[in-house]
Design a protein around this motif. Structure first.
Motif, PDB file in Angstrom:
ATOM      1  N   TYR A  59       0.792  -1.227   0.000  1.00 63.59           N
ATOM      2  CA  TYR A  59       0.000   0.000   0.000  1.00 63.59           C
ATOM      3  C   TYR A  59       0.825   1.278   0.000  1.00 63.59           C
ATOM      4  O   TYR A  59       0.310   2.337  -0.298  1.00 63.59           O
ATOM      5  N   GLU A  60       2.082   1.204   0.384  1.00 62.80           N
ATOM      6  CA  GLU A  60       2.893   2.409   0.499  1.00 62.80           C
ATOM      7  C   GLU A  60       3.754   2.607  -0.741  1.00 62.80           C
ATOM      8  O   GLU A  60       4.447   1.680  -1.170  1.00 62.80           O
ATOM      9  N   PRO A  61       3.752   3.819  -1.303  1.00 63.12           N
ATOM     10  CA  PRO A  61       4.622   4.065  -2.455  1.00 63.12           C
ATOM     11  C   PRO A  61       6.086   4.026  -2.024  1.00 63.12           C
ATOM     12  O   PRO A  61       6.434   4.432  -0.916  1.00 63.12           O
ATOM     13  N   GLN A  62       6.934   3.522  -2.889  1.00 61.88           N
ATOM     14  CA  GLN A  62       8.364   3.491  -2.617  1.00 61.88           C
ATOM     15  C   GLN A  62       9.083   4.676  -3.225  1.00 61.88           C
ATOM     16  O   GLN A  62      10.272   4.849  -3.002  1.00 61.88           O
ATOM     17  N   GLY A  63       8.365   5.482  -3.995  1.00 60.88           N
ATOM     18  CA  GLY A  63       9.001   6.643  -4.598  1.00 60.88           C
ATOM     19  C   GLY A  63       7.988   7.682  -5.027  1.00 60.88           C
ATOM     20  O   GLY A  63       6.863   7.351  -5.397  1.00 60.88           O
ATOM     21  N   LEU A  64       8.404   8.939  -4.931  1.00 57.46           N
ATOM     22  CA  LEU A  64       7.632  10.077  -5.443  1.00 57.46           C
ATOM     23  C   LEU A  64       8.516  10.749  -6.472  1.00 57.46           C
ATOM     24  O   LEU A  64       9.612  11.225  -6.148  1.00 57.46           O
ATOM     25  N   LEU A  65       8.049  10.763  -7.713  1.00 59.30           N
ATOM     26  CA  LEU A  65       8.821  11.364  -8.798  1.00 59.30           C
ATOM     27  C   LEU A  65       8.170  12.665  -9.235  1.00 59.30           C
ATOM     28  O   LEU A  65       6.950  12.740  -9.366  1.00 59.30           O
ATOM     29  N   THR A  66       9.003  13.670  -9.460  1.00 59.91           N
ATOM     30  CA  THR A  66       8.532  14.968  -9.932  1.00 59.91           C
ATOM     31  C   THR A  66       9.317  15.358 -11.182  1.00 59.91           C
ATOM     32  O   THR A  66      10.066  14.544 -11.727  1.00 59.91           O
ATOM     33  N   SER A  67       9.198  16.608 -11.612  1.00 62.49           N
ATOM     34  CA  SER A  67       9.698  17.038 -12.912  1.00 62.49           C
ATOM     35  C   SER A  67      11.172  16.749 -13.174  1.00 62.49           C
ATOM     36  O   SER A  67      11.546  16.512 -14.309  1.00 62.49           O
ATOM     37  N   GLY A  68      12.016  16.727 -12.182  1.00 62.45           N
ATOM     38  CA  GLY A  68      13.436  16.476 -12.409  1.00 62.45           C
ATOM     39  C   GLY A  68      13.807  15.005 -12.443  1.00 62.45           C
ATOM     40  O   GLY A  68      14.969  14.662 -12.647  1.00 62.45           O
ATOM     41  N   ASP A  69      12.839  14.120 -12.266  1.00 60.82           N
ATOM     42  CA  ASP A  69      13.106  12.688 -12.152  1.00 60.82           C
ATOM     43  C   ASP A  69      12.771  11.934 -13.437  1.00 60.82           C
ATOM     44  O   ASP A  69      12.171  12.481 -14.345  1.00 60.82           O
ATOM     45  N   PHE A  70      13.169  10.661 -13.454  1.00 58.35           N
ATOM     46  CA  PHE A  70      12.893   9.774 -14.579  1.00 58.35           C
ATOM     47  C   PHE A  70      12.106   8.563 -14.096  1.00 58.35           C
ATOM     48  O   PHE A  70      12.435   7.970 -13.061  1.00 58.35           O
ATOM     49  N   LEU A  71      11.078   8.188 -14.848  1.00 58.58           N
ATOM     50  CA  LEU A  71      10.427   6.894 -14.649  1.00 58.58           C
ATOM     51  C   LEU A  71      11.365   5.837 -15.193  1.00 58.58           C
ATOM     52  O   LEU A  71      11.957   6.017 -16.267  1.00 58.58           O
ATOM     53  N   GLU A  72      11.505   4.735 -14.483  1.00 52.83           N
ATOM     54  CA  GLU A  72      12.352   3.649 -14.960  1.00 52.83           C
ATOM     55  C   GLU A  72      11.557   2.352 -14.935  1.00 52.83           C
ATOM     56  O   GLU A  72      10.786   2.107 -14.002  1.00 52.83           O
ATOM     57  N   GLY A  73      11.766   1.534 -15.935  1.00 52.30           N
ATOM     58  CA  GLY A  73      11.067   0.264 -16.033  1.00 52.30           C
ATOM     59  C   GLY A  73      11.617  -0.809 -15.124  1.00 52.30           C
ATOM     60  O   GLY A  73      11.032  -1.878 -15.003  1.00 52.30           O
ATOM     61  N   GLU A  74      12.763  -0.515 -14.503  1.00 47.46           N
ATOM     62  CA  GLU A  74      13.403  -1.442 -13.567  1.00 47.46           C
ATOM     63  C   GLU A  74      13.553  -2.813 -14.217  1.00 47.46           C
ATOM     64  O   GLU A  74      13.873  -2.895 -15.402  1.00 47.46           O
ATOM     65  N   ASP A  75      13.315  -3.887 -13.471  1.00 48.43           N
ATOM     66  CA  ASP A  75      13.466  -5.224 -14.050  1.00 48.43           C
ATOM     67  C   ASP A  75      12.211  -5.684 -14.794  1.00 48.43           C
ATOM     68  O   ASP A  75      12.201  -6.727 -15.424  1.00 48.43           O
ATOM     69  N   VAL A  76      11.155  -4.857 -14.751  1.00 44.66           N
ATOM     70  CA  VAL A  76       9.903  -5.203 -15.433  1.00 44.66           C
ATOM     71  C   VAL A  76       9.978  -4.833 -16.914  1.00 44.66           C
ATOM     72  O   VAL A  76       9.556  -5.599 -17.780  1.00 44.66           O
ATOM     73  N   VAL A  77      10.515  -3.662 -17.210  1.00 44.32           N
ATOM     74  CA  VAL A  77      10.725  -3.207 -18.593  1.00 44.32           C
ATOM     75  C   VAL A  77      12.163  -2.701 -18.660  1.00 44.32           C
ATOM     76  O   VAL A  77      12.408  -1.491 -18.616  1.00 44.32           O
ATOM     77  N   PRO A  78      13.133  -3.619 -18.723  1.00 49.43           N
ATOM     78  CA  PRO A  78      14.544  -3.225 -18.680  1.00 49.43           C
ATOM     79  C   PRO A  78      14.895  -2.214 -19.767  1.00 49.43           C
ATOM     80  O   PRO A  78      14.474  -2.329 -20.918  1.00 49.43           O
ATOM     81  N   GLY A  79      15.636  -1.187 -19.364  1.00 48.40           N
ATOM     82  CA  GLY A  79      16.094  -0.169 -20.302  1.00 48.40           C
ATOM     83  C   GLY A  79      15.121   0.977 -20.530  1.00 48.40           C
ATOM     84  O   GLY A  79      15.476   1.972 -21.149  1.00 48.40           O
TER      85      GLY A  79
END
Length: 93
Positions: A59-79
């Motif tokens: 239930y708890e988010p592990q990250g809050l991303l804002t304008s200076g950040d990047f979404l990453e696919g991690e091991d689910v969508v590598p690259g």
């Protein structure tokens, strides 16, 4: 041959885009259901507030991303990477 009907389990990656009518309880229920069914990564995008919450479980988010950040696919969508600020660009045609 493709199966008919619903597939069992959840998608590996879920992207939820909040609308003004979404309630906190509704989103929490969806998140719980996705992870209970095997989802590995979930992004909750707030177009009005220009942020992305990243969930990897529970239930708890592990990250809050804002304008200076990047979404990453991690091991689910590598690259896969995408600038958060680009999600909220005004489109012109």
């Amino acid at each position: 041959e493709l199966p008919t009907g619903f597939l069992e389990g959840g998608p590996d990656l879920v992207v939820e885009i909040l609308s003004p009518r979404n309630t906190v309880a509704e989103i929490e229920d969806k998140i719980a259901e996705y992870f209970a069914n095997g989802t590995r990564l979930l992004w909750v995008i707030s177009p009005g507030q220009h942020y992305v919450l990243v969930y990897r479980s529970g239930y708890e988010p592990q990250g809050l991303l804002t304008s200076g950040d990047f979404l990453e696919g991690e091991d689910v969508v590598p690259g896969f990477t995408f600038r958060v600020t680009d999600l909220f660009q005004k489109l012109s045609f």
